[in-house]
Scaffold this active site. Structure first.
Site, PDB file in Angstrom:
ATOM      1  N   CYS A  64      12.668   6.833   0.168  1.00  0.00           N
ATOM      2  CA  CYS A  64      11.781   6.657   1.320  1.00  0.00           C
ATOM      3  C   CYS A  64      12.006   5.256   1.862  1.00  0.00           C
ATOM      4  O   CYS A  64      13.101   4.719   1.769  1.00  0.00           O
ATOM      5  CB  CYS A  64      10.328   6.915   0.925  1.00  0.00           C
ATOM      6  SG  CYS A  64       9.724   5.834  -0.387  1.00  0.00           S
ATOM      7  N   ILE A  65      10.977   4.644   2.373  1.00  0.00           N
ATOM      8  CA  ILE A  65      11.131   3.332   2.995  1.00  0.00           C
ATOM      9  C   ILE A  65      11.434   2.246   1.966  1.00  0.00           C
ATOM     10  O   ILE A  65      12.191   1.323   2.226  1.00  0.00           O
ATOM     11  CB  ILE A  65       9.856   2.955   3.778  1.00  0.00           C
ATOM     12  CG1 ILE A  65       9.573   3.999   4.870  1.00  0.00           C
ATOM     13  CG2 ILE A  65       9.990   1.579   4.411  1.00  0.00           C
ATOM     14  CD1 ILE A  65      10.660   4.121   5.904  1.00  0.00           C
TER      15      ILE A  65
END
Length: 637
Positions: free
Chosen positions: A27-28
């Site tokens: 993800c981020i």
């Protein structure tokens, strides 16, 4: 870059290698793994890696928190585990996910890959709304029409994006999944749903009891995800009975003939109703009890983000934006919470006397301002504890205000921070929402900063100044306090010659994989307790003992190298597991000469296995003789 490849290799090695990886994605800020056997994970070793901010299990999903360089690390990791994000291992060993854990893992795996598209398109729509509000752009001009089409395209055709990511997550053919999305989005059904034709329902196969309702699946979330799940099982079932010579053509066709009607008849309407129901629940919650809902969700948002549960809210937020035009809970609360973590980190940067911590707090505070909070949360605020609490208090208070006011996001912004401010601009051109967004931006930074400056925290001393080991202590003294530091003394459990841990022939100890400590070549045939506490571990081979000290220290004494092969011969344990022991008490007797005669080294390791709990583990000397009961190590908190 070489450093990212090295980090990827070390992470993969410590999760059990590519054969233990079922799926991997990111993800981020985090590498995320589904593993076949989570017992193979060396979580403490991963936490020690340079470039890793933290590691944790969230349900059965393993997460390695890397920060804003996660995409670079994943780019090196992906070829190691396979282009589909999976290794070559078999089934999971005796592990069953609970319903909640499995659902969270599935939602995260579906939405994470499409976040860049959602974030980019959503932010563009936010800027368009802002420019219209400021009068910089005419929402009836050609430029606006083209840019709006870019921003809208991802959301309008969202079923196509979700079809691919869901198919990859459940390991089915993504092109077959795209056929499902294409059918649901076909103009025949879209036109009927929009009232452009007189059709109100469809039937199929001459079965009158099957009445397929007219629905518009553009921008929908849940229907296509449920349809892909059905596709996986039907397709696998059909292939099982289809002769291989004709499977390529007939298995997909028969699958379509089964799955598409069921999707249009049952799954699509069911998913639409589920999404609408969840959307209405959150809208009702913030309409009826906005301040309370904002207080709780805003205050606890850091914990929600830490566990990855915010992904479970993503489908509802998207549903709200697509149906009612705004998101009143997820992005507003993440906006406030992320900035509060930044404000607390900036407070640490100003107040701390530790130069390294100051630099880390500034850089991680800037990252949190952008919307990447893990460096600030794990590397700074949680490390010194109180600022993390100040940030939660601040975001709870401001979340309550946001819930009372009705603060909303009108588009999806991806990284929810300073650059996401445009998503809070009302597309109608009303000025109020963007003004409130700017006010909350400032307050979210300032309030935790002020709390941190006023109430302070326990600072981390600079290395070298932190804890100079005392040169002399009383024989039975095991703990001393200096300023805000706590020092725990570990005495030598035996008499002999000091050996630096790095010179031990066993790489597990030499590389400090088990923890920091010291080794001793014994000149006597017994060991005594180096601290007072409780016996935690004592294997049948009696060649080692693990102790939990009264001050929280965890000490492993390992007699010899590979002495486990002796199966207890030449060893005599004088205590047992769970026994209370006092410093200086005799624990194990052994026969040095007999062990050496068996061709086995007798060098004994004294390891602090919970080394990460301490600022440093200091040895009094690196060489020379040491006596039983003499101070050996100082543990500094």
């Amino acid at each position: 870059m070489a450093k990212y490849k090295e980090l990827a290799e070390k992470v993969l090695e410590n999760v059990g290698g590519s054969g233990n990886v079922d799926q991997a994605w990111h993800c981020i800020t985090r590498l995320r793994f589904n593993l076949h056997d989570k017992e193979q994970v060396k979580i403490e070793d991963i936490k020690k890696l340079d470039g890793v901010l933290g590691a944790q299990f969230s349900g059965d999903q393993f997460q390695v928190i890397v920060g804003n360089k996660v995409s670079d690390v994943y780019a090196e990791l992906e070829p190691m585990v396979g282009s589909d994000g999976s290794g070559s291992g078999g089934e999971k060993k005796g592990q069953r996910q609970g319903i909640v854990s499995a659902t969270m893992d599935f939602i995260s795996g579906v939405f994470t890959p499409i976040l860049p598209a959602l974030a980019g398109a959503g932010l563009l729509k936010g800027f368009l709304a802002l420019f219209v509000t400021l009068g910089w752009l005419n929402n009836e001009g050609d430029t606006w029409a083209i840019l709006n089409a870019i921003g809208d395209s991802v959301f309008y055709f969202l079923p196509f994006f979700l079809a691919v990511s869901a198919a990859r997550k459940v390991r089915t053919n993504e092109y077959l999944a795209l056929v499902l999305a294409g059918t649901m989005m076909y103009p025949t059904f879209i036109d009927a749903a929009n009232g452009l034709t007189d059709v109100t329902s469809f039937s199929i196969y001459g079965l009158n009891f099957i009445s397929i309702p007219v629905l518009n699946y553009s921008s929908s979330v849940i229907p296509i995800i449920l349809a892909v799940l059905l596709l996986k099982y039907v397709y696998n079932f059909v292939k099982k009975f289809m002769p291989s010579a004709i499977s390529l053509m007939f298995s997909p066709m028969i699958t379509f003939l089964i799955v598409v009607p069921i999707t249009l008849w049952i799954i699509g309407p069911l998913g639409t109703n589920i999404g609408a129901g969840l959307s209405q629940v959150f809208v009702w919650l913030f309409d009826v009890a906005g301040p309370v809902a904002g207080l709780l969700l805003g205050g606890f948002m850091p914990l929600i983000i830490m566990t990855g549960m915010h992904y479970a809210f993503a489908p509802i937020a998207i549903q709200n934006i697509n149906t009612i035009g705004n998101d009143s809970f997820l992005q507003p609360m993440m906006f406030i919470s992320n900035l509060a973590q930044a404000g607390a980190a900036f407070g640490v940067a100003v107040r701390s006397k530790n130069k390294a911590l100051k630099q880390l707090a500034v850089s991680s505070g800037i990252s949190a301002t952008i919307g990447i909070t893990e460096p600030a949360m794990y590397g700074v605020n949680m490390k010194v504890k109180k600022p993390f609490i100040y940030a939660m208090i601040s975001s709870g208070i401001l979340g309550a205000f946001a819930g009372w006011y009705g603060f909303k996001a009108f588009a999806l912004g991806g990284l929810v921070g300073v650059f996401a401010i445009p998503v809070f601009a009302d597309p109608s051109g009303a000025v109020g929402p963007i003004v409130v967004a700017l006010i909350l931006f400032v307050l979210s930074l300032v309030l935790p900063f002020i709390l941190t400056m006023i109430f302070g925290f326990e600072d981390v001393p600079e290395e070298g100044k932190a804890a100079e080991a005392p040169k002399a202590t009383e024989e039975k003294k095991t703990q001393a306090t200096s300023g805000t530091q706590t020092q725990t003394v570990v005495q030598s459990p035996l008499k002999g010659e000091l050996v630096p841990l790095k010179d031990v022939s066993d790489p597990t100890f030499a590389q400090e994989i088990m923890g920091k400590g010291m080794a001793i070549e014994p000149s006597e045939n017994h060991i005594v307790a180096p601290v007072s506490g409780t016996v935690m571990v004592l294997p049948d081979s009696k060649h080692a003992i693990g102790i939990k000290g009264d001050n929280g220290e965890e000490i492993l004494i390992h007699i010899g190298i590979d002495t486990v092969s002796l199966k207890g011969e030449h060893f005599n344990a004088l205590v047992k597991v769970d026994d209370r022991i006092e410093v200086g008490q005799k624990l194990i007797e052994f026969d040095r000469e007999a062990i050496k005669a068996a061709g086995i080294q007798t060098v004994t390791m004294i390891i602090v296995t919970n080394t990460p709990d301490y600022l440093d583990v200091l040895s009094i000397n690196d060489s020379g003789p040491v006596f039983e009961g003499e101070q050996l190590l100082t543990l500094v908190r």
